[in-house]
Design an enzyme around this catalytic site. Sequence first.
Site, PDB file in Angstrom:
ATOM      1  N   ASN B 380       0.821  -1.195   0.000  1.00  0.00           N
ATOM      2  CA  ASN B 380       0.000   0.000   0.000  1.00  0.00           C
ATOM      3  C   ASN B 380       0.866   1.261   0.000  1.00  0.00           C
ATOM      4  O   ASN B 380       0.967   1.953  -1.010  1.00  0.00           O
ATOM      5  CB  ASN B 380      -0.938  -0.030   1.215  1.00  0.00           C
ATOM      6  CG  ASN B 380      -1.945   1.099   1.192  1.00  0.00           C
ATOM      7  OD1 ASN B 380      -1.842   2.023   0.403  1.00  0.00           O
ATOM      8  ND2 ASN B 380      -2.933   1.023   2.052  1.00  0.00           N
ATOM      9  N   ASP B 381       1.515   1.528   1.112  1.00  0.00           N
ATOM     10  CA  ASP B 381       2.230   2.794   1.237  1.00  0.00           C
ATOM     11  C   ASP B 381       3.351   2.939   0.200  1.00  0.00           C
ATOM     12  O   ASP B 381       3.621   4.034  -0.264  1.00  0.00           O
ATOM     13  CB  ASP B 381       2.800   2.928   2.654  1.00  0.00           C
ATOM     14  CG  ASP B 381       1.691   2.916   3.697  1.00  0.00           C
ATOM     15  OD1 ASP B 381       0.627   3.496   3.421  1.00  0.00           O
ATOM     16  OD2 ASP B 381       1.882   2.321   4.770  1.00  0.00           O
ATOM     17  N   VAL B 382       3.975   1.811  -0.174  1.00  0.00           N
ATOM     18  CA  VAL B 382       5.117   1.905  -1.096  1.00  0.00           C
ATOM     19  C   VAL B 382       4.682   2.197  -2.531  1.00  0.00           C
ATOM     20  O   VAL B 382       5.518   2.433  -3.394  1.00  0.00           O
ATOM     21  CB  VAL B 382       5.985   0.628  -1.069  1.00  0.00           C
ATOM     22  CG1 VAL B 382       6.568   0.415   0.316  1.00  0.00           C
ATOM     23  CG2 VAL B 382       5.203  -0.589  -1.512  1.00  0.00           C
TER      24      VAL B 382
END
Lengths: 98, 454
Positions: B380-382
Amino acid sequence: MSDVFIQSIVVFVLASFVGFEVIRRVPPTLHTPLMSGANAISGITIVGAVIAAATGTGWVAGVLGFLAVTFAMINVVGGFLVTDRMLEMFKKLPGPRK
Amino acid sequence: MTELSYLAAGVLFIFGLKGLTSPRTARRGNQMAALGMLLATIVVVVDLLAMDAAMAWGIVIAGMVVGGTIGAVLAIRVQMTSMPELVAAFNGFGGGASALVAAAAIVATGADFATETATTTALSLIIGTVTLTGSFVAYGKLQGIFTGRPIAVGGVLTNGVLAGLSVALGVVGIVTGEPLAYWGSAVVAGVLGVVGVIAIGGADMPVVISLLNSLSGIAAAMAGFVINNQALIVGGALVGAAGMILTVEMSVAMNRSISNILFSGFGGGAAAEDIGTKPVKRATADDAAITLGYAERVIVVPGYGLAVAQAQHAVRDLALALEARGVEVLYAIHPVAGRMPGHMNVLLAEADISYDKLLDLDQANPLFPRTDVVLIVGANDVVNPAAKTDPDSPIWGMPILNVDEATTAIVVKRSLSPGFAGIDNPLFYEDSTLMFFADAKAAIEETTAALARL
């Protein structure tokens, strides 16, 4: 400061530089096993723990010594074993990417 | 003779660490370091046996049996996915052991030390205790025992006050030789470990564990000063320095400074309130199979969700099925994907996925515009484009995988909930993004099955 202490500082500083130099530029692939392996090496405190446990007198020293050896052994045995388990899987691969 | 043997152990540690920096030599390196440890342990036992004094061998043996068994059982039974937690826990034990060595020295001497020994005793006690409690909070966060979100207990000021108080009590101990002052400084240090780490978001745990690893090395080195033992000093200093370098490398990968990670309470505060209200394009296994099956190049982006679902073997099977259809399948690994750098590499290696198909950030990003489908499995964040587009985002500036440049992105995710960092992801609402809501393993297996029916 005693000569012995100064000598120990020399060893500490030089060993730190070796640590810096050796680890420079490691591929991210190996960060986890490297952290895990280095962590196991920090279990060298087992040597201190054994000395403390063996030479301690009285129950307080006994308890502290027992806990120190136990903790250090968990770190050492667990750390090296788990690192080996991780690296075993890397071995099966055809080889490092260039 | 004893000192020379410790020197040999130290040399083995150095070769071991050196070996661990290259895939081909890593396993041997680890074994050499383990050999060094065995050597150092044998030497200290032989050394003590040679002394003409009664030794409490029963305690030593009991500790070794209990600790060795616990360590071995944990190491053998752990799932590869839970590796980061376990490293954190082992690390805590190491730091705790160093603090206990210092504590034992205080008890043995009644804190009657020369000033320099008193100083290193206090340092070993304080750093070791912070490592112990901090590591277990990190463990708890990764295991989900505590929330991964930062819990701000009081911010930088509290940490500063606790650290100052701990050091001040340590100084009192050093000056007065009063054991109680040492114990007080240890207790405060323990609280500092808890409060300091609990305030850090789960997404930053890898960096924290690495830093704690470094601290456990320094604590061991300080314990070495206390009992005047070169093996501890060399081993501890090596780990302290190596851990520090790793910590810096990891924070560079996240485009953040270490102080920012430690004190900003990053991740979670700004969970967007409009999550779930914006429309997304949903996909089924059949949609995913068609999109993937007729692609020329597919890049898989694995994340922690893949680890949780144990989906690495399922991904491998899907990749084999795609390759049989002539689709090129590659993997893009973000430096901080998962809960630890290299975490994904370990998992994919476990599933026998070849090294040469794993791309790092710099290799993957130029390929995305020429990629038909990006399959994002539990990451997600990456892949959050807010890092490039929204200066207000907590992850602004973090290098990400530019998956939005591919023709289509398929996101396999259990729900729309934000990632570990607690930030909404605009990628999910893009027109070119298909959301496949399911457990990663089930989703991939269904897709493979659907592919066979094409």
